[in-house]
Design a protein around this motif. Structure first.
Motif, mmCIF file in Angstrom:
data_model
loop_
_atom_site.group_PDB
_atom_site.id
_atom_site.type_symbol
_atom_site.label_atom_id
_atom_site.label_comp_id
_atom_site.label_asym_id
_atom_site.label_seq_id
_atom_site.Cartn_x
_atom_site.Cartn_y
_atom_site.Cartn_z
ATOM 1 N N LYS A 105 0.844 -1.190 0.000
ATOM 2 C CA LYS A 105 0.000 0.000 0.000
ATOM 3 C C LYS A 105 0.878 1.239 0.000
ATOM 4 O O LYS A 105 1.916 1.286 0.636
ATOM 5 C CB LYS A 105 -0.910 0.024 1.239
ATOM 6 N N HIS A 106 0.417 2.193 -0.755
ATOM 7 C CA HIS A 106 1.134 3.462 -0.810
ATOM 8 C C HIS A 106 0.884 4.253 0.473
ATOM 9 O O HIS A 106 -0.142 4.064 1.137
ATOM 10 C CB HIS A 106 0.689 4.254 -2.043
ATOM 11 N N SER A 130 6.263 -0.507 2.250
ATOM 12 C CA SER A 130 5.095 0.367 2.400
ATOM 13 C C SER A 130 5.213 1.181 3.698
ATOM 14 O O SER A 130 5.591 0.656 4.751
ATOM 15 C CB SER A 130 3.815 -0.467 2.434
ATOM 16 N N HIS A 132 2.568 2.597 4.896
ATOM 17 C CA HIS A 132 1.190 2.679 5.368
ATOM 18 C C HIS A 132 1.075 2.335 6.853
ATOM 19 O O HIS A 132 0.411 3.034 7.638
ATOM 20 C CB HIS A 132 0.313 1.737 4.523
ATOM 21 N N SER A 133 1.736 1.258 7.263
ATOM 22 C CA SER A 133 1.645 0.863 8.682
ATOM 23 C C SER A 133 2.278 1.922 9.591
ATOM 24 O O SER A 133 1.799 2.188 10.700
ATOM 25 C CB SER A 133 2.322 -0.493 8.891
ATOM 26 N N MET A 135 2.362 5.095 8.945
ATOM 27 C CA MET A 135 1.424 6.217 9.017
ATOM 28 C C MET A 135 0.280 5.904 9.981
ATOM 29 O O MET A 135 -0.179 6.779 10.722
ATOM 30 C CB MET A 135 0.877 6.518 7.617
ATOM 31 N N VAL A 136 -0.164 4.620 9.952
ATOM 32 C CA VAL A 136 -1.246 4.230 10.870
ATOM 33 C C VAL A 136 -0.777 4.342 12.321
ATOM 34 O O VAL A 136 -1.473 4.892 13.187
ATOM 35 C CB VAL A 136 -1.728 2.800 10.547
#
Length: 559
Positions: A105-106, A130, A132-133, A135-136
């Motif tokens: 994921k971007h 990625s 994404h994780s 950022m989460v």
């Protein structure tokens, strides 16, 4: 209230800044640290894979491009990681040679590492991860930071206000307690600043001064004292400000609003801040009634002392009268003799006048002179006159001593010679002493001292008379004076019966006496004790039953 709102604004601003800082810095810091860690681990992974694949290329430089399965196996071997990755090998023209790809994921984080053969780049290893994780997780940390910021804001916003409220409550309670203390005391309490102005006072100050509290706040303290009597008070204030030491009690005169003067007993203490005296506390007690009572008591004491003197003189009256009668007797006898001698002189003068007129001869005049015994009379007249003058001087001295002894004492101290006081007292009580004892004098060289001489005469008379009364038949009384350690010592010793030990502690009690009724008031030693104490001295007694007693008076040499 204004102070409270200011504190509220300041604490709100500080709490907001800290809360926002925590909400921003916590996720931002987490992201930066995690990102740097991910970049570092990705570069390490790329480098390790590049080394392994470069070894394969070096082993088969011509055919390695066609070993796709082996290359994919190598790419997959390092993919056992906590991060999902996409790995590719690209030739210099950016064409795919082999890959091991997982869906990502971007946004993506990419790193490329060259594959070398004999030092020449023949391909590129590209690894992607990625974000994404991350950022989460950063979002979750941001949520946590926001929560912490909110908690911090609420804490910093509420707790200081509560602390201020508690401090205000404590301050209010302390002020109420202080006011209760100030209002409960019977003393007038005023707080004075460095300029001498009243900044606080209790209700008692208002009652004593006659001014309302509002009328005195901000006024100079000198308004409460007469202008001509303020200097000593001002000196105490100056001492407080310069030295910062509490001044012990002193007396001052305060003037009320209505002009009435009041006697006050004052004390001043400093109020310091950071080792600097910023104000003073003046405590004043109204002693007007006490001073009046002390004056009445002093008058009563003087009257009692005078009555004791008169009682003592009354007891000595017969002896004093005898001392006066003796010289008066021979003065009277001498005057009678002189009267007879005067008649003879007058007769002889008349006889001489007749001789001058021619009716008497010189032989008759000489015979008359021998008959009248004028030669012997002339010698005797001088002796009679000398004896009479001596007797008159003795009477004069006794009368002067009595007059000095019996008069009311002066209110002020004056210089006196203690030896002269003793001699004067001995002259008064001599008739009490001479038939009972031999008086030994051992008067040393002592300086004059400031004292109440008539009062000390009373002390010496009491001691001498008591010494005479203690001797039953015949004994000795010794009077000594000397100076030692800044004190004048006067001792009166007798060889009388002594004082029993069981009553020795009571001899200075008022109205206590061992004499027969009518021979003592019981006040002699009590008054003597008070007089000596008044001179800042002491009276000591040493006694042995059957051997005698010694009273010693010690008074300081005062100037």
């Amino acid at each position: 209230m204004h102070k409270k709102s200011t504190i509220t604004r300041i604490t709100t601003w500080i709490a907001g800044v800290l809360a926002v800082s925590v909400a921003l810095i916590l996720p931002l810091g987490y992201f930066v640290v995690s990102y740097q860690y991910m970049v570092g681990s990705l570069e390490t992974e790329a480098e390790v894979n590049a080394i392994i694949i470069s070894q394969v290329i070096s082993a088969n430089p011509m055919m390695w491009r066609y070993e796709q399965l082996r290359l994919e196996e190598l790419l997959a071997r390092r993919s056992e990681s906590i991060h999902r990755e996409a790995r590719r090998i690209l030739d210099p023209q950016n064409r795919l040679i082999a890959e091991n790809v997982h869906p990502l994921k971007h946004p993506l984080l990419k790193r490329a590492y060259p594959l070398l053969d004999a030092g020449e780049c023949v391909a590129t290893l590209e690894i992607s991860r990625s974000l994404h994780s991350l950022m989460v997780r950063t979002g979750l940390v941001a949520l946590l930071g926001g929560s912490i910021g909110c908690i911090l804001f609420i804490t910093l916003r509420v707790l200081p206000i509560r602390a201020v409220i508690r401090a205000e409550k404590s301050l209010r309670e302390a002020n109420e307690f202080l006011n209760k203390v100030m209002e409960s005391t019977t003393n007038a309490i005023s707080v004075v600043d460095r300029e001498g102005k009243i900044i606080l006072m209790n209700r008692r100050s208002s009652e004593i001064s006659g001014y309302s509290t509002g009328a005195l706040i901000g006024q100079p303290i000198s308004i409460l004292f007469p202008a001509d009597r303020f200097s000593p008070v001002n000196e105490h204030f100056g001492e407080i400000m310069t030295q910062g030491v509490a001044v012990s009690q002193f007396e001052a005169v305060m003037v009320r609003k209505d002009g009435r003067m009041m006697n006050m007993e004052c004390g001043v203490a400093p109020l310091s801040q950071e080792d600097e005296t910023v104000s003073m506390v003046l405590s004043a007690e109204d002693i007007t009634e006490r001073k009046r009572a002390e004056g009445e008591l002093k008058t009563t004491q003087m009257q009692l002392l005078q009555q004791e003197k008169m009682a003592s003189i009354g007891q000595l009256a017969a002896g004093v009268a005898h001392e006066i009668n003796n010289p008066m007797g021979f003065i009277s006898s001498n005057l009678c003799t002189l009267d007879k001698y005067t008649d003879r002189f007058c007769e002889f003068i008349r006889y001489q006048s007749e001789a001058l007129a021619g009716s008497r001869t010189a032989e008759e005049v000489a015979e008359k002179k021998n008959h009248l015994k004028l030669d012997r009379i002339t010698t005797d007249v001088k002796q009679l006159i000398h004896e009479s003058l001596d007797g008159a001087e003795r009477v004069k001295k006794i009368v002067q001593n009595l007059k000095s002894f019996s008069r009311l004492d002066e209110a002020e101290l004056k210089y006196a010679d203690i030896n002269e006081c003793l001699e004067s007292t001995v002259n008064i009580v001599w008739n009490e002493l001479k038939y009972k004892a031999t008086l030994n004098r051992d008067l040393g060289a002592i300086p004059q001292t400031k004292c109440y001489p008539q009062q000390l005469n009373q002390v010496f008379m009491n001691l001498l008379v008591n010494a005479a009364h203690a001797i039953e038949k015949q004994g000795e009384i010794t009077v000594r004076t000397w100076r030692e350690d800044g004190f004048i010592h006067v001792s009166v010793s007798d060889t009388g019966c002594g004082i029993p030990e069981k009553i020795r502690d009571r001899i200075f009690e008022p109205f206590y006496t061992t004499k027969e009724v009518g021979k003592g008031t019981g006040l002699g030693l009590s008054i003597s004790y008070d007089i000596v104490k008044k001179h800042n001295g002491e009276i000591l007694v040493e006694s042995e039953a059957g051997r005698g007693t010694t009273f010693t008076v010690r008074i300081p040499v005062a100037s």
